[in-house]
Motif scaffolding. Sequence first.
Motif, mmCIF file in Angstrom:
data_model
loop_
_atom_site.group_PDB
_atom_site.id
_atom_site.type_symbol
_atom_site.label_atom_id
_atom_site.label_comp_id
_atom_site.label_asym_id
_atom_site.label_seq_id
_atom_site.Cartn_x
_atom_site.Cartn_y
_atom_site.Cartn_z
ATOM 1 N N THR A 32 0.610 6.119 5.686
ATOM 2 C CA THR A 32 -0.081 6.024 6.719
ATOM 3 C C THR A 32 -0.155 4.308 7.633
ATOM 4 O O THR A 32 0.196 3.353 6.321
ATOM 5 C CB THR A 32 -1.554 5.612 6.635
ATOM 6 O OG1 THR A 32 -1.786 4.773 5.706
ATOM 7 C CG2 THR A 32 -1.704 7.436 6.087
ATOM 8 N N THR A 33 0.564 4.298 8.661
ATOM 9 C CA THR A 33 1.465 3.043 9.045
ATOM 10 C C THR A 33 0.233 2.697 9.850
ATOM 11 O O THR A 33 0.907 1.278 10.725
ATOM 12 C CB THR A 33 2.479 3.367 9.613
ATOM 13 O OG1 THR A 33 2.322 3.859 11.036
ATOM 14 C CG2 THR A 33 3.453 3.159 8.839
ATOM 15 N N GLY A 34 -0.543 3.246 10.640
ATOM 16 C CA GLY A 34 -1.362 3.164 11.614
ATOM 17 C C GLY A 34 -2.596 2.311 10.817
ATOM 18 O O GLY A 34 -2.879 1.236 10.422
ATOM 19 N N THR A 35 -4.382 3.357 10.856
ATOM 20 C CA THR A 35 -4.522 2.591 10.366
ATOM 21 C C THR A 35 -5.944 3.995 9.523
ATOM 22 O O THR A 35 -6.889 3.283 8.901
ATOM 23 C CB THR A 35 -6.397 2.164 11.679
ATOM 24 O OG1 THR A 35 -6.486 3.522 11.981
ATOM 25 C CG2 THR A 35 -6.043 1.146 11.997
ATOM 26 N N GLY A 36 -5.031 5.113 8.876
ATOM 27 C CA GLY A 36 -5.544 5.777 8.461
ATOM 28 C C GLY A 36 -6.096 5.642 6.968
ATOM 29 O O GLY A 36 -4.720 4.771 6.444
ATOM 30 N N ASN A 37 -6.530 7.048 6.226
ATOM 31 C CA ASN A 37 -6.289 5.978 5.034
ATOM 32 C C ASN A 37 -5.685 7.259 3.892
ATOM 33 O O ASN A 37 -5.041 8.135 4.715
ATOM 34 C CB ASN A 37 -8.149 6.222 4.168
ATOM 35 C CG ASN A 37 -8.734 5.486 5.350
ATOM 36 O OD1 ASN A 37 -8.195 4.429 5.193
ATOM 37 N ND2 ASN A 37 -9.766 5.716 5.335
ATOM 38 N N LEU A 38 -5.491 7.146 3.072
ATOM 39 C CA LEU A 38 -3.975 8.043 1.656
ATOM 40 C C LEU A 38 -5.088 8.407 0.577
ATOM 41 O O LEU A 38 -5.044 7.763 0.276
ATOM 42 C CB LEU A 38 -2.947 7.358 1.623
ATOM 43 C CG LEU A 38 -2.268 9.039 1.059
ATOM 44 C CD1 LEU A 38 -0.736 7.617 2.054
ATOM 45 C CD2 LEU A 38 -1.750 8.684 0.382
ATOM 46 N N THR A 39 -5.132 9.508 0.761
ATOM 47 C CA THR A 39 -5.728 10.581 -1.032
ATOM 48 C C THR A 39 -5.081 10.909 -1.726
ATOM 49 O O THR A 39 -4.337 11.477 -0.764
ATOM 50 C CB THR A 39 -7.146 10.775 -0.102
ATOM 51 O OG1 THR A 39 -8.048 10.363 0.304
ATOM 52 C CG2 THR A 39 -7.723 11.261 -1.389
ATOM 53 N N ALA A 92 -1.797 2.031 5.360
ATOM 54 C CA ALA A 92 -2.355 0.620 5.518
ATOM 55 C C ALA A 92 -3.872 0.816 5.784
ATOM 56 O O ALA A 92 -3.816 -0.230 5.893
ATOM 57 C CB ALA A 92 -1.942 0.733 7.603
ATOM 58 N N GLY A 93 -4.829 1.929 5.519
ATOM 59 C CA GLY A 93 -6.116 1.780 4.960
ATOM 60 C C GLY A 93 -6.423 2.355 3.341
ATOM 61 O O GLY A 93 -5.678 1.096 2.276
ATOM 62 N N VAL A 94 -7.213 2.659 3.113
ATOM 63 C CA VAL A 94 -7.464 2.578 1.908
ATOM 64 C C VAL A 94 -6.597 4.069 1.456
ATOM 65 O O VAL A 94 -6.331 4.829 1.592
ATOM 66 C CB VAL A 94 -8.620 3.188 1.524
ATOM 67 C CG1 VAL A 94 -9.592 2.965 0.112
ATOM 68 C CG2 VAL A 94 -10.345 2.114 2.259
ATOM 69 N N LEU A 95 -6.142 3.603 -0.215
ATOM 70 C CA LEU A 95 -5.833 3.825 -1.428
ATOM 71 C C LEU A 95 -6.504 4.511 -2.246
ATOM 72 O O LEU A 95 -6.568 3.797 -2.685
ATOM 73 C CB LEU A 95 -3.720 3.234 -1.016
ATOM 74 C CG LEU A 95 -3.179 4.654 -2.276
ATOM 75 C CD1 LEU A 95 -3.044 5.956 -1.974
ATOM 76 C CD2 LEU A 95 -2.359 3.772 -3.009
ATOM 77 N N THR A 96 -6.540 6.035 -2.183
ATOM 78 C CA THR A 96 -7.722 6.691 -3.622
ATOM 79 C C THR A 96 -6.258 7.039 -3.797
ATOM 80 O O THR A 96 -5.849 8.241 -3.410
ATOM 81 C CB THR A 96 -8.472 7.539 -2.864
ATOM 82 O OG1 THR A 96 -9.146 6.590 -2.003
ATOM 83 C CG2 THR A 96 -9.313 8.177 -3.412
ATOM 84 N N ILE A 97 -6.319 6.901 -5.211
ATOM 85 C CA ILE A 97 -5.823 7.712 -6.485
ATOM 86 C C ILE A 97 -6.735 8.640 -7.240
ATOM 87 O O ILE A 97 -7.540 8.125 -8.042
ATOM 88 C CB ILE A 97 -5.232 7.603 -7.096
ATOM 89 C CG1 ILE A 97 -3.845 7.092 -6.209
ATOM 90 C CG2 ILE A 97 -3.633 8.549 -8.261
ATOM 91 C CD1 ILE A 97 -2.413 6.700 -6.719
ATOM 92 N N ALA A 98 -7.386 9.800 -7.349
ATOM 93 C CA ALA A 98 -8.018 10.194 -8.384
ATOM 94 C C ALA A 98 -7.648 11.885 -8.998
ATOM 95 O O ALA A 98 -6.770 13.000 -8.471
ATOM 96 C CB ALA A 98 -9.372 11.154 -8.001
ATOM 97 N N PRO A 99 -8.175 12.552 -10.377
ATOM 98 C CA PRO A 99 -8.073 13.920 -10.503
ATOM 99 C C PRO A 99 -7.925 15.131 -10.191
ATOM 100 O O PRO A 99 -8.388 14.758 -8.734
ATOM 101 C CB PRO A 99 -8.680 13.851 -11.797
ATOM 102 C CG PRO A 99 -9.184 12.508 -12.221
ATOM 103 C CD PRO A 99 -8.719 11.701 -10.926
#
Length: 325
Positions: free
Chosen positions: A156-163, A180-187
Amino acid sequence: FSNLSYPCIAVLIGGSTNGSVTNTGTGTITLNGTGGGSGASSADYGVRVSNAAVVSSVNGAMTVNGIGGNGAGTGSNNVGVYISATGSTIQSTGTGSVTITGTGSNSSGGYNHGIYSAIANVIQTPGSGSITLRGIKGGQATSYGVYGDLANEYVTTGTGNLTVYTDTISLTAANTINSAGVLTIAPYTNGSMGVGYSTGYTLNLDDTTLGYINGASYVFGALVTGNGTTSTSDLTINTTKDFATKNVTFISGQDINLAGTLTKATGAGTATYLFQAKRNIYNTNTAAITSTTGSINLTLQSDFDGNSDGAISLNGGGITTNGGN
């Protein structure tokens, strides 16, 4: 969309000529594909985007679901969602979200990844849209839920989050996942998670893998897993990763175990560390939380669901915020 050159592929964008699926408004796009194949056949992709094909939306949500084929055969490289060839992309350029679920085949040949992008800047949102990846590996040790070997494959290069929801992940280049936003990694399933570990947990994120991801801030773990079940599993932290001034949240549907000292060693500013556990937060091996450069604003929240079943216990390890709260 199909291509007779790949008769085992249920959905193929592009084929022998450039192709596109484009939505310029607020409508939604959904692509569902299941690969075919039998015997020793390979490259039985669920969804393949190739030959400079474009799957694009502006403000509408986009969903791509791919299941690799030849599940009872001996073939390999039967990837759920596969993107290849320069110019190919799955993207949202406005506010639309992108959700990709890839399931690798159970064929015995291996390398049956859930989601695999073979080129950079392919799964992306340059606007404010978010990206959610759900990667489910095939049944072999050489298969991963999410696989990446180049920088900026998922971005994400704008303001979006990536999960990212997955139980297995393989990254081999810096910034393979770049938010570029919050990066979440989960099972993806209701399993344990080890941050800083290569084995021993349902989802292992070793320090090498942590060096190949980048986010404006980080979240490790979730209260709801990728397949939609409520998490009741533990999260263990033992990493030498220095998150510098970036905010970090650790979330567990059960306990959080700080098994190694978490250190902020770079960045003159202040980072916020948040631990949220439905039950207990505790340490082992006299692990500590400390800042030697800049400061940490630290919050520990045990019994996060408020049912009087949880406590904080830090034995032998100190907390040094270096002027933070």
